[in-house]
Motif scaffolding. Structure first.
Motif, mmCIF file in Angstrom:
data_model
loop_
_atom_site.group_PDB
_atom_site.id
_atom_site.type_symbol
_atom_site.label_atom_id
_atom_site.label_comp_id
_atom_site.label_asym_id
_atom_site.label_seq_id
_atom_site.Cartn_x
_atom_site.Cartn_y
_atom_site.Cartn_z
ATOM 1 N N VAL A 1 83.073 53.303 10.366
ATOM 2 C CA VAL A 1 83.514 52.129 11.148
ATOM 3 C C VAL A 1 84.999 51.885 10.944
ATOM 4 O O VAL A 1 85.742 51.598 11.887
ATOM 5 C CB VAL A 1 82.701 50.883 10.769
ATOM 6 C CG1 VAL A 1 83.265 49.646 11.458
ATOM 7 C CG2 VAL A 1 81.246 51.072 11.139
ATOM 8 N N ILE B 1 85.435 45.612 23.140
ATOM 9 C CA ILE B 1 85.371 46.300 21.846
ATOM 10 C C ILE B 1 83.957 46.225 21.271
ATOM 11 O O ILE B 1 83.428 47.209 20.729
ATOM 12 C CB ILE B 1 86.404 45.690 20.879
ATOM 13 C CG1 ILE B 1 87.828 45.969 21.391
ATOM 14 C CG2 ILE B 1 86.223 46.244 19.464
ATOM 15 C CD1 ILE B 1 88.913 45.216 20.643
ATOM 16 N N TRP C 1 86.836 54.345 12.913
ATOM 17 C CA TRP C 1 86.658 54.023 14.339
ATOM 18 C C TRP C 1 87.606 52.903 14.775
ATOM 19 O O TRP C 1 88.170 52.949 15.869
ATOM 20 C CB TRP C 1 85.199 53.619 14.562
ATOM 21 C CG TRP C 1 84.838 53.230 15.958
ATOM 22 C CD1 TRP C 1 84.466 54.066 16.967
ATOM 23 C CD2 TRP C 1 84.783 51.904 16.495
ATOM 24 N NE1 TRP C 1 84.180 53.349 18.110
ATOM 25 C CE2 TRP C 1 84.380 52.010 17.840
ATOM 26 C CE3 TRP C 1 85.042 50.646 15.963
ATOM 27 C CZ2 TRP C 1 84.221 50.902 18.672
ATOM 28 C CZ3 TRP C 1 84.892 49.535 16.787
ATOM 29 C CH2 TRP C 1 84.486 49.669 18.124
ATOM 30 N N LEU C 2 87.786 51.914 13.915
ATOM 31 C CA LEU C 2 88.666 50.790 14.245
ATOM 32 C C LEU C 2 90.129 51.211 14.373
ATOM 33 O O LEU C 2 90.927 50.511 15.005
ATOM 34 C CB LEU C 2 88.550 49.704 13.165
ATOM 35 C CG LEU C 2 87.260 48.897 13.155
ATOM 36 C CD1 LEU C 2 87.192 48.012 11.929
ATOM 37 C CD2 LEU C 2 87.139 48.067 14.434
ATOM 38 N N ASP D 1 78.796 53.240 20.417
ATOM 39 C CA ASP D 1 79.127 54.292 19.466
ATOM 40 C C ASP D 1 78.282 54.245 18.193
ATOM 41 O O ASP D 1 78.169 55.261 17.483
ATOM 42 C CB ASP D 1 80.607 54.217 19.089
ATOM 43 C CG ASP D 1 81.524 54.598 20.246
ATOM 44 O OD1 ASP D 1 81.000 55.103 21.263
ATOM 45 O OD2 ASP D 1 82.748 54.381 20.149
ATOM 46 N N GLN E 1 89.756 54.809 20.976
ATOM 47 C CA GLN E 1 88.379 54.694 21.453
ATOM 48 C C GLN E 1 87.733 53.414 20.938
ATOM 49 O O GLN E 1 86.980 52.733 21.655
ATOM 50 C CB GLN E 1 87.554 55.908 20.990
ATOM 51 C CG GLN E 1 86.064 55.848 21.300
ATOM 52 C CD GLN E 1 85.756 55.968 22.792
ATOM 53 O OE1 GLN E 1 86.643 56.325 23.579
ATOM 54 N NE2 GLN E 1 84.527 55.647 23.180
ATOM 55 N N GLY E 2 88.028 53.062 19.673
ATOM 56 C CA GLY E 2 87.448 51.862 19.106
ATOM 57 C C GLY E 2 88.075 50.597 19.693
ATOM 58 O O GLY E 2 87.372 49.706 20.175
ATOM 59 N N GLN F 1 81.837 48.681 23.131
ATOM 60 C CA GLN F 1 82.102 50.054 22.707
ATOM 61 C C GLN F 1 81.482 50.344 21.349
ATOM 62 O O GLN F 1 80.935 51.427 21.108
ATOM 63 C CB GLN F 1 83.607 50.303 22.663
ATOM 64 C CG GLN F 1 83.990 51.758 22.430
ATOM 65 C CD GLN F 1 83.555 52.639 23.595
ATOM 66 O OE1 GLN F 1 83.785 52.293 24.746
ATOM 67 N NE2 GLN F 1 82.922 53.785 23.299
ATOM 68 N N PHE F 2 81.523 49.357 20.464
ATOM 69 C CA PHE F 2 80.889 49.516 19.143
ATOM 70 C C PHE F 2 79.378 49.699 19.300
ATOM 71 O O PHE F 2 78.771 50.543 18.639
ATOM 72 C CB PHE F 2 81.180 48.276 18.285
ATOM 73 C CG PHE F 2 80.559 48.337 16.920
ATOM 74 C CD1 PHE F 2 81.231 48.948 15.862
ATOM 75 C CD2 PHE F 2 79.306 47.792 16.682
ATOM 76 C CE1 PHE F 2 80.651 49.008 14.594
ATOM 77 C CE2 PHE F 2 78.731 47.853 15.421
ATOM 78 C CZ PHE F 2 79.402 48.460 14.377
#
Length: 324
Positions: A193, A174, A196-197, A181, A201-202, A177-178
């Motif tokens: 954010v 994770i 996104w969480l 992104d 995908q997040g 990925q952060f």
């Protein structure tokens, strides 16, 4: 007129089991009946009596090598009388074993009885107003060995275990990925954010968890008059924090996910939690426990075993052969 073969007048019936068997003489550790189907009753809270169907094993030893067999029907009748007339207690198990031996006074000086049954308990949901029934396998085993009485209570409870290692690996993915992104050196928008969480995908990885099994065998202090089945189960489940649920709505499932996230456990962690809980219970003189995590990662279980460590008590054999 010849007497009828169906005449029920008193006559001597053959007893082959009582005949000597010199060619195959020898003492036997245990002889008896296995998997007897019987009802069993237990005293519940608020004066209620709870009943279940049980499987019973009843045995005595055969210490005379010159006698071919025991009186198995006597064992059955004693079991039937004991379990039909009163709830099961440590005292009733002791009386039953004495009945076994008194009815085999010329043959045996050791007796054993074991009961296996499912104990149903109504459990509340974690967050909603619902509740449901949960079944716990229970065993009670009593042994009378030359005047010495020993009693064991066995319990099983299912729980959920989330792997700490898997959780750490998921967190790393994770983070990666952060990092991909949200480029370094650029302002981070809080709302972006937060959104996104909430996406797959997040949260691109999740830890694996599995249904797990707690098995406990305990010996109660001699003065105890009842079997504290629910109390011991509650102590185990309170220590583990993640018992499997019954009635589940989405709000309950979310609460369960939170409990799992707050209680990441290897099998070693689970065993130590139960060990600490049982050591604090003054009703228990000795215990053996096993935590088995039925892994979703691989086809074999992760297992941890612990005992109280009483001299002459349970040994830490992992295969369930717990008593010396």
């Amino acid at each position: 007129m010849a007497p009828s073969t169906l005449d029920n007048t008193a006559r001597v019936m053959p007893d082959i089991a009582a005949e000597p068997r010199q060619a195959q003489a020898g003492v036997l550790d245990w002889v008896g009946m296995g998997e007897i189907e019987m009802p069993v009753s237990l005293a519940g809270d608020q004066g209620r009596t709870l009943s279940s169907g049980a499987r019973v094993n009843a045995f005595v030893n055969l210490r005379r090598g010159d006698v071919r067999g025991i009186h198995m029907s006597r064992l059955y009748l004693h079991v039937d009388k004991a379990l039909s007339n009163e709830p099961v207690t440590p005292a009733s198990i002791r009386r039953l074993l004495k009945d076994f031996l008194e009815s085999h006074a010329d043959l045996s000086d050791r007796a054993m009885v074991s009961l296996r049954f499912e104990h149903l308990v109504r459990r509340k949901a974690l967050a909603s107003d619902n509740s449901g029934w949960k079944s716990y396998p229970v065993s009670i085993t009593g042994v009378m060995d030359r005047g010495h009485f020993a009693l064991e209570l066995g319990l099983q409870a299912e729980y959920s275990s989330t792997c700490p290692c898997s959780a750490a690996l998921a967190r790393q993915l994770i983070q990666e990925q952060f990092d991909a992104d949200f480029a370094a050196g650029k302002p981070v928008d809080r709302e972006a954010v937060l959104a996104w969480l909430g996406t797959e995908q997040g949260i691109r990885a999740t830890p694996h968890s599995q249904r797990s099994l707690a098995e406990v065998k305990i010996r109660l202090v001699p003065s105890f008059k009842d079997f504290p089945i629910v109390e011991i189960i509650d102590r185990i489940e309170d220590a583990l924090k993640t018992p499997v649920q019954t009635a589940v709505k989405r709000v309950d499932e979310q609460a369960f996910a939170l409990l799992n996230g707050q209680n990441l456990m290897f099998c070693e962690d689970a065993a130590r939690r139960m060990q600490a809980a049982l050591e604090q219970d003054e009703r228990i003189s000795d215990f053996w426990l096993r935590a088995s995590h039925h892994e979703s990662l691989h086809p074999h279980d992760a297992v941890a075993v612990a005992t109280k460590g009483v001299a002459g008590g349970y040994t830490s054999l992992p295969d369930g052969l717990a008593a010396r």
